[in-house]
Design a protein around this motif. Structure first.
Motif, PDB file in Angstrom:
ATOM      1  N   HIS B  22      60.636 146.688  60.647  1.00 37.83           N
ATOM      2  CA  HIS B  22      61.300 145.869  61.661  1.00 37.83           C
ATOM      3  C   HIS B  22      60.531 145.830  62.971  1.00 37.83           C
ATOM      4  O   HIS B  22      60.512 144.828  63.657  1.00 37.83           O
ATOM      5  CB  HIS B  22      62.718 146.389  61.891  1.00 37.83           C
ATOM      6  CG  HIS B  22      63.541 146.409  60.648  1.00 37.83           C
ATOM      7  ND1 HIS B  22      64.154 145.282  60.168  1.00 37.83           N
ATOM      8  CD2 HIS B  22      63.787 147.389  59.756  1.00 37.83           C
ATOM      9  CE1 HIS B  22      64.779 145.587  59.042  1.00 37.83           C
ATOM     10  NE2 HIS B  22      64.571 146.861  58.775  1.00 37.83           N
ATOM     11  N   PHE B 546      69.574 141.783  63.246  1.00 37.02           N
ATOM     12  CA  PHE B 546      68.310 141.280  62.717  1.00 37.02           C
ATOM     13  C   PHE B 546      67.371 141.076  63.886  1.00 37.02           C
ATOM     14  O   PHE B 546      67.673 140.326  64.806  1.00 37.02           O
ATOM     15  CB  PHE B 546      68.515 139.958  61.986  1.00 37.02           C
ATOM     16  CG  PHE B 546      69.493 140.073  60.870  1.00 37.02           C
ATOM     17  CD1 PHE B 546      69.102 140.587  59.638  1.00 37.02           C
ATOM     18  CD2 PHE B 546      70.815 139.688  61.041  1.00 37.02           C
ATOM     19  CE1 PHE B 546      70.021 140.713  58.603  1.00 37.02           C
ATOM     20  CE2 PHE B 546      71.727 139.815  60.011  1.00 37.02           C
ATOM     21  CZ  PHE B 546      71.331 140.330  58.785  1.00 37.02           C
ATOM     22  N   GLN B 548      64.710 139.557  63.854  1.00 38.16           N
ATOM     23  CA  GLN B 548      64.529 138.114  63.801  1.00 38.16           C
ATOM     24  C   GLN B 548      65.542 137.598  62.799  1.00 38.16           C
ATOM     25  O   GLN B 548      65.590 138.081  61.679  1.00 38.16           O
ATOM     26  CB  GLN B 548      63.129 137.769  63.309  1.00 38.16           C
ATOM     27  CG  GLN B 548      62.046 138.144  64.291  1.00 38.16           C
ATOM     28  CD  GLN B 548      60.688 137.986  63.666  1.00 38.16           C
ATOM     29  OE1 GLN B 548      60.417 138.542  62.600  1.00 38.16           O
ATOM     30  NE2 GLN B 548      59.831 137.218  64.317  1.00 38.16           N
ATOM     31  N   GLN B 549      66.321 136.624  63.203  1.00 39.43           N
ATOM     32  CA  GLN B 549      67.334 136.135  62.245  1.00 39.43           C
ATOM     33  C   GLN B 549      66.647 135.507  61.037  1.00 39.43           C
ATOM     34  O   GLN B 549      65.662 134.788  61.187  1.00 39.43           O
ATOM     35  CB  GLN B 549      68.243 135.130  62.928  1.00 39.43           C
ATOM     36  CG  GLN B 549      69.352 135.797  63.707  1.00 39.43           C
ATOM     37  CD  GLN B 549      70.395 134.807  64.155  1.00 39.43           C
ATOM     38  OE1 GLN B 549      70.241 134.189  65.192  1.00 39.43           O
ATOM     39  NE2 GLN B 549      71.439 134.656  63.366  1.00 39.43           N
ATOM     40  N   PRO B 550      67.160 135.778  59.852  1.00 41.60           N
ATOM     41  CA  PRO B 550      66.509 135.277  58.642  1.00 41.60           C
ATOM     42  C   PRO B 550      66.768 133.787  58.406  1.00 41.60           C
ATOM     43  O   PRO B 550      67.722 133.226  58.930  1.00 41.60           O
ATOM     44  CB  PRO B 550      67.158 136.098  57.540  1.00 41.60           C
ATOM     45  CG  PRO B 550      68.462 136.521  58.092  1.00 41.60           C
ATOM     46  CD  PRO B 550      68.309 136.635  59.579  1.00 41.60           C
ATOM     47  N   TRP B 561      62.720 137.369  48.659  1.00 38.26           N
ATOM     48  CA  TRP B 561      61.716 137.962  49.528  1.00 38.26           C
ATOM     49  C   TRP B 561      60.934 139.049  48.814  1.00 38.26           C
ATOM     50  O   TRP B 561      59.747 139.212  49.027  1.00 38.26           O
ATOM     51  CB  TRP B 561      62.385 138.560  50.771  1.00 38.26           C
ATOM     52  CG  TRP B 561      62.993 137.525  51.652  1.00 38.26           C
ATOM     53  CD1 TRP B 561      62.697 136.196  51.656  1.00 38.26           C
ATOM     54  CD2 TRP B 561      63.970 137.736  52.651  1.00 38.26           C
ATOM     55  NE1 TRP B 561      63.441 135.551  52.597  1.00 38.26           N
ATOM     56  CE2 TRP B 561      64.253 136.477  53.237  1.00 38.26           C
ATOM     57  CE3 TRP B 561      64.659 138.852  53.124  1.00 38.26           C
ATOM     58  CZ2 TRP B 561      65.179 136.322  54.251  1.00 38.26           C
ATOM     59  CZ3 TRP B 561      65.574 138.700  54.139  1.00 38.26           C
ATOM     60  CH2 TRP B 561      65.830 137.440  54.700  1.00 38.26           C
ATOM     61  N   ARG B 567      59.105 137.386  54.412  1.00 37.99           N
ATOM     62  CA  ARG B 567      60.394 136.871  54.855  1.00 37.99           C
ATOM     63  C   ARG B 567      60.210 135.620  55.683  1.00 37.99           C
ATOM     64  O   ARG B 567      59.247 135.519  56.442  1.00 37.99           O
ATOM     65  CB  ARG B 567      61.102 137.890  55.751  1.00 37.99           C
ATOM     66  CG  ARG B 567      61.598 139.066  54.995  1.00 37.99           C
ATOM     67  CD  ARG B 567      62.365 139.985  55.901  1.00 37.99           C
ATOM     68  NE  ARG B 567      62.789 141.120  55.082  1.00 37.99           N
ATOM     69  CZ  ARG B 567      63.663 142.019  55.472  1.00 37.99           C
ATOM     70  NH1 ARG B 567      64.211 141.945  56.654  1.00 37.99           N
ATOM     71  NH2 ARG B 567      63.999 143.010  54.672  1.00 37.99           N
ATOM     72  N   VAL B 569      61.815 133.713  58.779  1.00 36.55           N
ATOM     73  CA  VAL B 569      62.703 134.091  59.865  1.00 36.55           C
ATOM     74  C   VAL B 569      62.723 133.046  60.964  1.00 36.55           C
ATOM     75  O   VAL B 569      61.876 132.162  61.028  1.00 36.55           O
ATOM     76  CB  VAL B 569      62.269 135.434  60.489  1.00 36.55           C
ATOM     77  CG1 VAL B 569      62.461 136.563  59.514  1.00 36.55           C
ATOM     78  CG2 VAL B 569      60.838 135.341  60.957  1.00 36.55           C
TER      79      VAL B 569
END
Ligand code: HEM
Ligand SMILES: [Cu+2]
Lengths: 302, 648
Positions: B22, B546, B548-550, B561, B567, B569
């Motif tokens: 993350h 998150f 970064q929002q997915p 993923w 991912r 994002v």
């Protein structure tokens, strides 16, 4: 379940069918789960076709069959057990739920009360009786499992129930709707007897008390029992408690809690709340001799 | 079912830490700035200002389980009292209070709030949002629940608990037949607590509809989220009915209105209609999210996509709708016309179709899979064993003539415990085992969990199976004792013994939880190899959920993923204030950015003011205006415009 009427018998029959089908469905469903997740574990996924078939058969078709069966049997049996009010019932009894006992008022053809008793419902075998359920306090529910399903006695309403015992017998019934402190001990007896015997019983219940004087009665009045209880033919005319005119003819005391015997009766009067905590009757502590006289008198109320 | 399934199946869903880093995703500096923006204040005073959904959701869950334990102890007391005929352990007064509080608390203080708690905790994560739409309202709901629930339970300690049963039928609950404060406490506290259910429902609906991650169109929403959505709408339609009913009763008792007083034209049946118009959907409010939990667990542990997604969505929605047309089946014995009851008989048994569809969809999903029988899955198996039995007896009692025999007997006690324990408690226990690693970053002991599940399952059946038979033998419910000659002693004793085994089983899980919070093995992000977004964040979740929002491209983003090893994002949200994406209702196209409020004490103050009003109402009607103006004042302060808008 020990059905004593056609109504109860129909429901018992229905129950067995439903239990059998339910057990069958349970085994099949759990079985499929076991087979699918256990035996076929790690093999191939169901094809879309097979999966859909499974879902449609088990999840749609089987329930539909069950619903139709439940609906048809329910309506057919319901129609019969709750039968129309077609006037075929000759005997009418008002069943009144009180806190926490039952009052039974036998009516004549003109709708006049002829006899009043408590916690003991007598019915003639093989005749359809019409029970009118009433309450002036909270909701009770009249349940005599051997005769019929239950029906509530609701203040402000007059619910009907038809009972037709087919065999002679003595059964227990019980209030089935929570009605406060002593809902638990709000039982009653149902007695189905041949027509003549029933006729004699009703005649006796309709008459005034056998004993209308004596030292016991004086004690009864002195203690204040008459404020709540009625003994027809005497000056005791209270309405709060059960009518005692023919107390000694009854099988049980205090809402089918105790057997009617001299000892139990004495215990009930002197220690009411030990027998039935919360009951709306105070305990009394008469002198031993007085109690003796009182019990003598009550036992004479055949 | 597209070709995607084939590839999904070929995938390896073995456990193992997710390789996602993350911090690296946005860089150390940004990571810390974002986390700081979303941090909840700590410390004693900080606690009253927290608004993050993960904090509030967890509190709901923990509080609900505390109430579960307390009401469970009350149940044990009842079982002890009933173990032998004419037992004198509890007086009839105490028993009636214990029974009323047990029933009310299990329904209003445990089952619904526990479901709401899981919904509040999990649903925002599952839809990829950073928080819920109205975080402060959420906090307000929690305090209302906490204060109302505690006040309700405390009444038992003071011996003034309600004693008219959890359905509080009038006239028994009227002033004439229930003096004292008991029923007042029931009506005010229930009305009050329902407030928190309503706030949670509104909150969840908006969050699910508007804050889903870009790309998560309605048909890609996880089934659990669907279930939460349906539950929230049901709460919205059902709760007002019970609030109206209990407000009427409250007024009858406090200011002599005459809604339920027969002598003056009031109607006792009105209460029953209003109560059951809520009361029946309520059991499905409890059941529906549980079905969502079961689905999540089935999908994860079979390691493959759900069979019949659309069918399940339709089934859950169908259950939600049909459940509003069944309430009269609680009133078969009230002497309503038979024609009318026949309609409700048909409607009631109709529930069997959507339920059947679900069960068979799960079976089809599990069929031939490499099912992993870890603890969450074991609880789901127990759910199958118990819930199906309860469902079958449910279809039986839908039949009017049969119900007239078993209504208000122990048969019904057995039936509804089979559905409530089977349909709510077992899935909830599964949920605890399933999401514990996510919430705490630690695994629960599988060993203890297996034993717990087994003991609970066996104990449960020993407790409640005999009750079917007792009911058929004529034992009515809500009795504090029974006479010696009835022949009900043996089975009751057996049931009591079972209840202790059952309690022991739950105690194992309690111990497991307490122990594992500190000493459990560390949990990876995706502890069970799940397919949904809650597994995309760290365990326990980051402050911001998150970093970064997915962006979502299918129903199972995590599996996509893993396969693609990357991912997709959202980028560009500000780091210095709480921002989350707003998307369109149907296909979740990005629409705008929402700025969420930070920590604040006002919801707490407001809830205290409201509680003062409600609790005071029990003693004097004057507290109504007092509470009203106090809440109004705190609300003004709550909504006073301030940071960050002032700065802009
Ligand atoms: C811990 C295991 C449990 C045990 C041993 C247990 C036992 C009991 C007993 C003995 C009664 C009294 C029945 C009567 O006197 O008529 C009862 C009533 C009730 N229980 Fe439970 N129960 C348990 C869990 C639950 C759960 C999980 C729920 C709901 C989520 C629940 C909901 C109710 C309700 C609604 C009543 C009816 C109360 C009333 O009649 O007012 N119980 N339970
Ligand atoms: Cu009663």
């Amino acid at each position: 379940m020990d059905p004593a009427s056609r109504d109860a018998w129909l429901v018992a029959e229905l129950s067995w069918w439903m239990f059998a089908s339910a057990i069958f469905i349970y085994i099949v469903t759990i079985g499929l789960l076991g087979v699918g997740a256990g035996i076929f574990r790690g093999r191939n996924r169901l094809s879309f076709r097979a999966g859909t078939t499974l879902v449609v058969l088990g999840g749609v078709l089987a329930p539909i069959i069950a619903i139709v069966a439940i609906g048809v049997s329910g309506v057919a049996i319901g129609d019969e057990t709750e039968g129309p009010d077609d006037g075929s019932a000759k005997l009418t009894v008002e069943v009144v739920g009180r806190q926490w006992w039952w009052e039974l008022r036998y009516l004549d053809a003109a709708g006049e009360v002829v006899a009043v008793t408590a916690n003991e419902l007598h019915l003639p075998v093989g005749e359809r009786a019409r029970l009118e359920l009433l309450s002036d306090n909270v909701i009770h529910s009249f349940w005599a499992p051997n005769l019929q399903g239950k029906t509530d006695a609701i203040p402000g309403r007059r619910n009907l129930l038809f009972a037709e015992p087919e065999v002679e017998g003595v059964w227990r019934g019980q209030c089935a709707e929570f009605c406060g402190n002593q809902h638990t001990l709000m039982g009653f007896m149902v007695i189905a007897e041949p027509r003549e015997k029933f006729g004699r019983w009703l005649e006796r219940q309709a008459s005034d008390a056998r004993a209308t004087q004596g030292p016991g009665l004086d004690i009864f009045l002195k203690l204040g029992c008459g404020d709540c209880h009625t003994i027809r033919g005497t000056s005791a005319a209270g309405q709060k408690g059960p009518d005692l005119t023919h107390l000694a003819s009854r099988r049980t005391l205090a809402g089918a809690t105790l057997k009617n015997s001299r000892g139990n009766l004495g215990g009930w009067i002197t220690d009411t709340h030990e027998v039935k905590p919360g009951a709306l009757m105070p305990s009394f502590t008469p002198e031993p001799q007085d109690l003796h006289d009182l019990l003598d008198y009550l036992e004479a109320l055949k | 079912m597209t070709a995607r399934d084939g590839t999904a199946e070929a995938r390896d869903h073995a456990l193992g830490p997710s390789s996602y880093d993350h911090q690296a995703a946005v860089g150390q500096a940004s990571f810390e700035r974002i986390e700081k923006t979303w941090r909840s204040p700590s410390g004693f005073f900080g606690w009253f200002t927290q608004v993050n959904h993960s904090a509030i959701g967890l509190r709901f869950i923990v509080t609900a389980f505390v109430f579960f334990i307390l009401s469970g102890l009350l149940a044990l007391a009842m079982r002890l009292q009933l173990a032998i005929p004419l037992n004198q352990m509890l007086s009839h007064e105490t028993y009636n209070q214990v029974m009323t509080v047990h029933g009310t608390a299990m329904m209003f203080l445990f089952a619904i709030p526990a479901m709401e708690g899981f919904a509040i905790y999990i649903a925002p994560l599952m839809v990829g949002a950073r928080d819920m739409a109205f975080p402060r309202l959420n906090a307000f709901g929690y305090y209302v629940y906490l204060i109302g629930g505690s006040a309700f339970f405390l009444s038992l300690a003071f011996g003034m608990a309600p004693d008219a049963g959890w359905f509080n039928y009038v006239p028994l609950a009227n002033k004439t037949f229930s003096e004292g404060y008991g029923v007042d406490i029931w009506t005010t506290m229930i009305t009050f607590i329902e407030l928190s259910a309503l706030t949670a429902a509104v909150e969840l609906i908006v969050t699910i509809m508007k804050l889903r991650a870009p790309g998560m169109s309605l048909d890609r929403m996880p089934i659990f989220v669907w279930a939460v959505l349906v539950m929230s709408f049901m709460i919205l339609f059902a709760m007002p009915s019970v609030m109206v009913a209990s407000a009427f009763l409250m007024m009858d008792r406090l200011v002599d209105t005459q809604f339920f007083i027969v002598e003056n034209g009031g109607s006792p049946l009105l209460w029953q209609h209003l109560f059951w118009f809520f009361g029946h959907p309520e059991v499905y409010i409890i059941l529906v999210p549980a079905l969502g939990i079961v689905t999540s667990i089935v999908v994860t542990f079979s390691g493959r996509p759900l069979f019949g997604y659309t069918a399940l969505v339709l089934a859950i929605t169908g259950i939600g709708m049909v459940s509003f047309g069944l309430w009269v089946h609680h009133m078969y014995t009230t002497g309503l016309p038979f024609m009318g009851r026949s309609f409700f008989m048909a409607a009631s048994s109709m529930i069997a179709i959507p339920s059947g569809v679900q069960v068979y969809c799960w079976i089809a999903t599990l069929w031939g899979g490499k099912v992993r029988f870890a603890t969450p899955m074991l609880w789901v198996l127990a759910f199958f064993g118990v819930f199906i039995a309860g469902g079958l007896t449910g279809v039986m009692v839908a039949s009017v003539p049969f119900d007239r025999q078993v209504h208000d007997s122990y048969f019904v006690v057995a039936h509804f415990h089979y559905v409530l324990m089977g349909g709510a408690v077992f899935p909830l226990m599964g949920a605890v085992y399933y999401w514990f690693p996510k919430a705490t970053g630690r695994m629960l002991s599988e060993h203890l969990g297996t034993w717990s599940c087994l003991t609970v399952f066996v104990g449960f059946n020993i407790t409640f199976f005999p009750m079917h038979i007792l009911g058929l033998q004529g034992m009515p419910r809500r009795i504090y004792t029974y006479l010696d000659g009835m022949g009900w002693g043996d089975l009751n004793l057996l049931a009591t013994a079972g209840a202790f085994l059952l309690a022991f089983g739950f105690a194992l899980t309690l111990f497991n939880v307490i122990h594992s919070v500190r000493h459990g093995a560390a949990a990876p992000d995706n502890a069970w190899g799940g397919s949904t977004l809650e597994w995309a964040t760290a365990s326990p979740p980051l402050n911001c959920n998150f970093i970064q929002q997915p962006v979502v491209e299918s129903r199972r983003p995590m599996w996509d993923w893993r396969e693609a090893d990357t991912r997709t994002v959202v980028a560009g949200l500000r780091e210095d204030r709480r921002e989350t994406m707003v998307t369109t209702l149907l296909d979740a196209r990005p629409q705008s950015v929402m700025v969420l409020p930070g920590p604040t004490p006002w919801p707490f103050v407001s809830a205290v003011a409201a509680s003062a009003g409600f609790i005071g109402l029990i003693f004097s009607p004057w507290f109504f205006p007092i509470g009203f103006f106090a809440v109004f004042a705190t609300m003004v302060l709550w909504f006073w415009p301030r940071h960050p808008w002032r700065k802009e």
